[in-house]
Write an enzyme that holds these catalytic residues in place. Structure first.
Site, PDB file in Angstrom:
ATOM      1  CG  ASP A 174      -0.113  -5.821  -8.153  1.00 28.89           C
ATOM      2  OD1 ASP A 174       0.477  -5.955  -7.297  1.00 28.89           O
ATOM      3  OD2 ASP A 174      -1.322  -5.762  -8.036  1.00 28.89           O
TER       4      ASP A 174
ATOM      5  CD  GLU B  61      -6.244  -4.312 -12.188  1.00 23.47           C
ATOM      6  OE1 GLU B  61      -5.537  -4.848 -12.818  1.00 23.47           O
ATOM      7  OE2 GLU B  61      -6.655  -4.715 -10.961  1.00 23.47           O
TER       8      GLU B  61
ATOM      9  CE1 TYR C  74      -4.979  -1.489  -3.373  1.00 25.37           C
ATOM     10  CE2 TYR C  74      -5.985   0.139  -4.648  1.00 25.37           C
ATOM     11  CZ  TYR C  74      -4.946  -0.349  -4.318  1.00 25.37           C
ATOM     12  OH  TYR C  74      -3.872  -0.251  -4.717  1.00 25.37           O
TER      13      TYR C  74
ATOM     14  CG  HIS D 154      -1.962  -1.134   0.994  1.00 25.50           C
ATOM     15  ND1 HIS D 154      -3.269  -0.704   0.103  1.00 25.50           N
ATOM     16  CD2 HIS D 154      -2.265  -2.396   1.580  1.00 25.50           C
ATOM     17  CE1 HIS D 154      -4.095  -1.970   0.089  1.00 25.50           C
ATOM     18  NE2 HIS D 154      -3.250  -2.873   0.903  1.00 25.50           N
TER      19      HIS D 154
ATOM     20  CB  SER E 255      -9.343 -17.800 -20.869  1.00 21.51           C
ATOM     21  OG  SER E 255      -8.958 -18.374 -19.571  1.00 21.51           O
TER      22      SER E 255
HETATM   23  C1  GLA Z   1      -2.649  -4.636  -4.938  1.00 20.71           C
HETATM   24  C2  GLA Z   1      -2.822  -3.410  -5.793  1.00 20.71           C
HETATM   25  C3  GLA Z   1      -1.176  -2.926  -5.839  1.00 20.71           C
HETATM   26  C4  GLA Z   1      -0.980  -2.406  -4.453  1.00 20.71           C
HETATM   27  C5  GLA Z   1      -1.105  -3.464  -3.595  1.00 20.71           C
HETATM   28  C6  GLA Z   1      -0.888  -3.442  -2.012  1.00 20.71           C
HETATM   29  O1  GLA Z   1      -2.107  -5.619  -5.261  1.00 20.71           O
HETATM   30  O2  GLA Z   1      -3.000  -3.943  -7.138  1.00 20.71           O
HETATM   31  O3  GLA Z   1      -1.164  -1.814  -6.827  1.00 20.71           O
HETATM   32  O4  GLA Z   1      -1.429  -1.321  -4.159  1.00 20.71           O
HETATM   33  O5  GLA Z   1      -2.546  -4.139  -3.682  1.00 20.71           O
HETATM   34  O6  GLA Z   1       0.544  -2.983  -1.869  1.00 20.71           O
END
Ligand code: GLA
Length: 386
Positions: A176, A164, A228, A38, A71
């Site tokens: 990610d 996304e 989130y 985060h 898929s």
């Molecule tokens: C998810 C989000 C990332 C990041 C993590 C927490 O994986 O996709 O961008 O914020 O949570 O670190």
């Protein structure tokens, strides 16, 4: 299945489904984040590594403007979309990730058209291991190849993140996607989420007699459900109140003074982000000094901060961490966004099996479904494989 067998099966399936051979095959991995959770949407630091599990994508360009998606993990149907009509909300389920990437490339002004795609993923879905980023990054890299775009890893990561955020509606940061695209075998990726500068930090588990377990709690995490987004809003509000571009700009030394200025509800959020950024720095220091075992204490401290301050853990992840540490893990923490998902545990290699058993026993005693256990090996980032 060996890598060759997977490749052959994907090409074979592509031919059967799309009626001709693919022009190329790409693979993009899932990830675990060692520390720095985060922090990415606060312009901060993270230390992810790629997993051996990948999304393998066979692709061929089409000249009729159609995007045809299939898929191996889907319902057997081919989804057909007109690229020119792609718009946020216009695709559902897993197809919004590939469709979103094609839309995001076009939003960037790149003249990309249709393609036939077939994918097969070994990244567990809903486990907090970035299966959606692996899918987006495989498509982004395949389009880069099919349409000769020549975008860099960080540029493709921004495209995938935009897909996304704006197409699939998940307000994630960029970690990610950067992990999937930019990680290297044998290393963790020291990521600066503001500049997107990266450094490969050697992470030799085997050489140090260590093993990194991934304990998937089976509690499906969903970052699109509002929690989130509200954490992200809280962080951005705190930065504004402090007159800072982002929480990344607050140091550990300045933290006490800053916390005194903030409304009580924002204090734990800010404390987590600032101490977590500092933990990333310390973790990189330990790895660079050739002391990966010293990561253990940082992992456990990071989990306490996510549990008590950021409040994104859950009973299953807390139990997995406690049981792993009690059974001899050097440290453990939840990884990824939280609200379920997976825990990583750094263990002496000889104790990997007994730690996994202890966590499984603790889950049974608590009436939780048995966790799935994987071993995380620092693996290569996204690449063309055929
Ligand atoms: C998810 C989000 C990332 C990041 C993590 C927490 O994986 O996709 O961008 O914020 O949570 O670190």
């Amino acid at each position: 299945m060996t890598a060759d067998a997977v490749l052959n099966a994907v090409c074979e399936d592509f031919r059967r489904i799309h009626g001709r051979a693919p022009a190329g095959v790409w693979a993009a991995p899932g990830r675990v984040n060692l520390i720095g959770e985060h922090t990415d949407y606060n312009d901060g630091f993270a230390l992810p590594m790629a997993l051996p599990q990948t999304t393998v994508l066979a692709a061929r360009r089409r000249d009729d403007g159609l995007l045809r998606l299939h898929s191996a993990q889907g319902d057997g149907r081919v989804t057909e979309l007109a690229v020119a009509d792609l718009a946020p909300g216009g695709a559902g389920g897993w197809t919004r990730y590939p469709a979103g990437v094609v839309w995001a490339l076009r939003e960037r002004g790149l003249a990309v058209g249709g393609a036939d795609l077939h994918l097969d993923s070994s990244v567990p879905a809903g486990a907090g291991l970035s299966s959606s980023a692996a899918l987006e990054c495989a498509v982004a890299l395949a389009y880069d190849g099919l349409y000769g775009l020549r975008l860099s890893g960080p540029e493709l990561a921004r495209v995938a993140q935009y897909a996304e955020n704006a197409f699939a509606g998940v307000p994630c940061g960029v970690m990610d996607q950067m992990a999937s695209l930019c990680c290297a075998e044998g290393s963790a990726l020291h990521l600066d989420s503001r500049s997107l500068e990266v450094r490969q930090v050697p992470f030799d588990l085997t050489g140090h007699g260590l093993s990194l377990l991934v304990l998937d709690t089976g509690v499906a995490h969903d970052l699109g459900d509002g929690a989130y987004a509200s954490l992200r809003d809280g962080c951005e509000r705190a930065a504004r109140l402090l007159g800072l571009p982002a929480l990344r700009d607050l140091s550990e030394g300045e933290l006490p003074g800053a916390l005194a200025e903030l409304p009580a509800g924002l204090v734990p959020l800010v404390r987590h982000v600032v101490t977590e950024n500092a933990r990333v720095g310390r973790a990189v220091g330990r790895l660079t000094a050739g002391e990966p075992e010293a990561l253990g204490a940082l992992l456990t401290a990071g989990h306490a901060s996510l549990r008590d301050d950021y409040r994104v853990s859950c009973p299953e992840t807390d139990l997995a961490v406690d049981a792993a540490v009690a059974a001899g893990a050097l440290g453990a923490r939840m990884t990824g966004g939280g609200f379920g998902g997976s825990v990583i545990a750094l263990v002496p290699a000889g104790q990997a099996a007994s730690v996994a058993r202890a966590v499984t026993r603790a889950f049974a005693a608590a009436d939780f479904a048995a966790p799935a256990v994987l071993e995380a090996v620092p693996s290569a980032g996204a690449r063309r494989i055929a």
